[in-house]
Every structure is written in C-alpha cells, then in structure tokens.
Scaffold this active site. Structure first.
Site, PDB file in Angstrom:
ATOM      1  N   LYS A 290       0.861  -1.177   0.000  1.00 21.44           N
ATOM      2  CA  LYS A 290       0.000   0.000   0.000  1.00 21.44           C
ATOM      3  C   LYS A 290       0.897   1.225   0.000  1.00 21.44           C
ATOM      4  O   LYS A 290       2.077   1.166   0.384  1.00 21.44           O
ATOM      5  CB  LYS A 290      -0.892   0.024   1.246  1.00 21.44           C
ATOM      6  CG  LYS A 290      -2.166   0.819   1.076  1.00 21.44           C
ATOM      7  CD  LYS A 290      -3.213   0.049   0.308  1.00 21.44           C
ATOM      8  CE  LYS A 290      -4.557   0.772   0.315  1.00 21.44           C
ATOM      9  NZ  LYS A 290      -5.633  -0.026  -0.311  1.00 21.44           N
TER      10      LYS A 290
ATOM     11  N   GLY B 226     -21.230   6.099   4.667  1.00 20.17           N
ATOM     12  CA  GLY B 226     -20.310   6.496   3.605  1.00 20.17           C
ATOM     13  C   GLY B 226     -20.859   6.101   2.256  1.00 20.17           C
ATOM     14  O   GLY B 226     -20.911   4.917   1.930  1.00 20.17           O
TER      15      GLY B 226
ATOM     16  N   LYS C 198     -17.542   6.501  -3.528  1.00 23.36           N
ATOM     17  CA  LYS C 198     -17.390   5.712  -4.748  1.00 23.36           C
ATOM     18  C   LYS C 198     -18.003   4.315  -4.619  1.00 23.36           C
ATOM     19  O   LYS C 198     -18.667   3.837  -5.530  1.00 23.36           O
ATOM     20  CB  LYS C 198     -15.903   5.589  -5.115  1.00 23.36           C
ATOM     21  CG  LYS C 198     -15.282   6.894  -5.580  1.00 23.36           C
ATOM     22  CD  LYS C 198     -13.905   6.686  -6.172  1.00 23.36           C
ATOM     23  CE  LYS C 198     -12.859   6.351  -5.154  1.00 23.36           C
ATOM     24  NZ  LYS C 198     -11.488   6.303  -5.727  1.00 23.36           N
TER      25      LYS C 198
ATOM     26  N   HIS D 101     -22.084   4.319  -2.635  1.00 21.54           N
ATOM     27  CA  HIS D 101     -23.167   4.737  -3.525  1.00 21.54           C
ATOM     28  C   HIS D 101     -23.636   3.569  -4.398  1.00 21.54           C
ATOM     29  O   HIS D 101     -24.844   3.355  -4.569  1.00 21.54           O
ATOM     30  CB  HIS D 101     -22.687   5.896  -4.404  1.00 21.54           C
ATOM     31  CG  HIS D 101     -23.674   6.330  -5.433  1.00 21.54           C
ATOM     32  ND1 HIS D 101     -24.745   7.150  -5.136  1.00 21.54           N
ATOM     33  CD2 HIS D 101     -23.760   6.080  -6.759  1.00 21.54           C
ATOM     34  CE1 HIS D 101     -25.446   7.371  -6.237  1.00 21.54           C
ATOM     35  NE2 HIS D 101     -24.864   6.729  -7.227  1.00 21.54           N
TER      36      HIS D 101
END
Length: 357
Positions: free
Chosen positions: A80, A180, A183, A186
């Site tokens: 990461k 939340g 991206k 939703h």
C-alpha cells in the site's frame, strides 16, 4: 526502512519513504509480503495530521492487502502507499509523475492502483513514469473504476452473512445502514435497493448524500455515523474510513451483521471478539471488499469484465467458508479469515523455493 519501523515489529519486508521537494510529494510505500507475488495495493492521498499517522496507516493497510489478496485467491502479495497532503490542493501532474518514478524504482515489487483520494485519471498520469500501475482508465488501456466490483463483492458477502444468520441470502425487507456513500457506498446502495432492502445512509460530505437521494429517493438519512450505529438495523455497512468499530461503538451497535467496504474497520485486536460476544456477525472487511483488487489484477492480464465479475461472485462462497471455519474452530470470523489467508501464503508461497530454471 527506518529504525522506528523495525521497532514496531510489523513484519513488513520493506517500507520506502518518497520525497520530492519541488512537487511537494511526501509519500510512504509499504510492502508487507511478496510471498505470493508482487505486492499490489492502492495509493491513498490524505491530509494526515502527522507523518506517524501516515506510517501507521500504510503499515496496517499493506498488511491488510496481503491477507486480502491471499484470501481472494490471487497470485499477489500485499502492499500500500500513502501520499501525505490534501489532494484537492496538492495534487498535480508533477507530483503524480514523481510518485510514479518512485514506484518504478522498486522494479515491480510493488504495483499501485487507486484508493481514497486517487482516481483512474491519476493512475494514467502515474503510469507515464511507471509500468507497475493498474486501475487505469479504459482510454489508457485499463479497466476503469474498480468501485463497481468492490461494491458487488461487498453485496455478495452481505448475502452470505444473511444466509448464515437467517438461513437465506435474501435481503428483501432487511434494514441496512450504509455509512459512507462515496465511490463504493453509492453503488452498494443501488444493489441493496434493487434487492428490496430498507436502506439508511449517512456521510460527512453533503453532496454525496444529495447524489444518492437523487438516484435512490427511497433511502433514509441518518444525521451522523453515531446515530446510524445505534439505530435498529439488521446490517451495518461501514464504507468510509476505518476504525469505526471500537470500544465505544461496539457496545451500542444495533445491527446483527457488520459487512461493509471500509478497510481496517476494527480499531484494534480484540474488537472481533467483542462483536462475537454480543452476537454480532462480522464479515471481515478484507474478505468482502476484495472485488476491486480482483478487477485490477484482471486488468494486468487483459481486462475482461465478465471474467472479473465471475471471480468476484466467489466472495459469496469464500465468506461462507470463513463462517464455517469460525464455527468449527470456535473463533471469531476475523480469526478464521486470517487463518485461511495465512495458510495459503505459507503453502503456496513455499513453492517459490522450487527452482524452475
């Protein structure tokens, strides 16, 4: 790697600090493991309060990616990266290309992709300096936004969780709270509404709520995450930043299942046991949110959406296998998921010692 990182005893193979003064780039790349292959994981662009906070995040996220990739059956290790700063003001072509050169300097040990604060267009820019970039736009030869399959995978994990608790994967009529709606959240809301669930959402970003309500006017809105946590829900789906499940929130959690897209939802070790003791089924985050990494891995082999979606559908069966092992071993699902991932890293990773020429 710095002495401080060694002192933390994290077990990471490599931690790289990247600094380009002219562009303002300050980044950290963490490689936890390359036992199964190159370490793949996204780049998070976030205004961390301190460099220590950024380091803590990249260490936790890169380890999580190793387990996620292993459990998803991918021939990839875990890594990461974090870029320190506000992407709204600091992000530039020069900064992204400077970052790309640092990624390239690792010679393929680390492969980057999108994460919070970075998008497919950003990966297109990074790829101008590095060949070790995935999650690019279709116009640039990539697969596009991985949020679609991330949300689909979480939905499959939620269906498997429902079957384990109620005997059926059907979510019709179930009360689901989504914290939340960016991206991934939703898109997850869309799957839930289509499945007939009663959905309540919350988000600190008002335009995200407005966008969701415009598309799905039937959803309800909670004032904040704390209110949603305490609500009478069947499923709580954290889809923003991590750490939402902690010593303060677990005792007041109103849901029977926790299954969401956010990384590192458990604030510390032991939270999974607290959830289990309260009778809350926790679907490990790195298990159910693996659809995105499945997509970006597929991109490396010539992206085929239908093929990637079939692989992501398998999250349903893997989630069921994790719950079954948890019941057999008498451990929380997070521990069972770790055991399955560690077993694969050990058994398959060992094969690299067999020379092929």
């Amino acid at each position: 790697m710095t002495e401080g990182v060694f002192a933390r005893g994290t077990g990471h193979e490599q931690v790289v600090y990247c600094h380009d003064q002219a562009s303002g780039l300050k980044a950290i790349i963490g490689i936890y493991s390359t036992a199964l292959g190159p370490a793949l994981g996204g780049t998070r662009f976030h205004p961390y309060a301190t460099e220590s906070d950024a380091l803590d995040d990249v260490l936790a996220l890169s380890k999580g990616m190793a387990y996620k990739n292993a459990l998803a059956g991918l021939d990839l290790g875990g890594g990461k990266a974090v870029i320190i700063g506000d992407p709204k003001t600091l992000k530039s072509e020069a900064l992204l290309r400077a970052y790309g050169r640092f990624v390239q300097s690792l010679g393929g040990r680390y492969i980057t992709a999108c994460d919070v604060g970075t998008y497919v267009q950003d990966m297109d820019v990074v790829a101008r300096e590095s060949q070790y970039v995935t999650g690019r736009s279709p116009e640039d030869g990539g697969a596009g936004d991985s949020s679609v399959l991330t949300a689909f995978g979480v939905f499959q994990g939620m269906r498997a969780s429902a079957e384990h608790v109620w005997g059926s994967p059907d979510l019709a009529g179930k009360r689901v709270g989504v914290a939340g709606v960016g991206k991934v959240g939703h898109i997850l809301v869309g799957h839930l509404v289509e499945a007939g669930a009663q959905v309540t959402i919350t988000d600190v970003y008002a335009p995200a709520i407005a966008r969701t309500l415009e598309v799905y006017p039937s959803v309800q809105v909670a004032s904040d995450v704390d209110t949603l946590l305490r609500a009478e829900l069947d499923v709580f789906a954290p889809c923003a930043l991590g750490g939402v499940l902690n010593d303060e929130t677990v005792p007041v959690l109103g849901a029977r299942i926790v299954c969401g897209a956010a990384n590192n939802q458990l604030a510390h070790a032991g939270i999974d046991k607290q959830l289990a003791d309260r009778g809350v089924l926790y679907a490990p985050d790195y298990l159910v949110n693996a659809g995105g990494v499945i997509q970006v891995d597929d991109e490396r082999h010539g992206f085929d959406f239908d093929r990637a979606k079939r692989k992501t559908t398998a999250i349903y069966d893997t989630t069921k296998a994790v719950f079954a092992l948890a019941d057999t071993d008498g451990v929380p699902p997070a521990t069972a998921a770790d055991r399955l991932a560690e077993r694969r890293m050990a058994e398959v990773g060992r094969l690299r010692s067999i020379m092929t020429g």
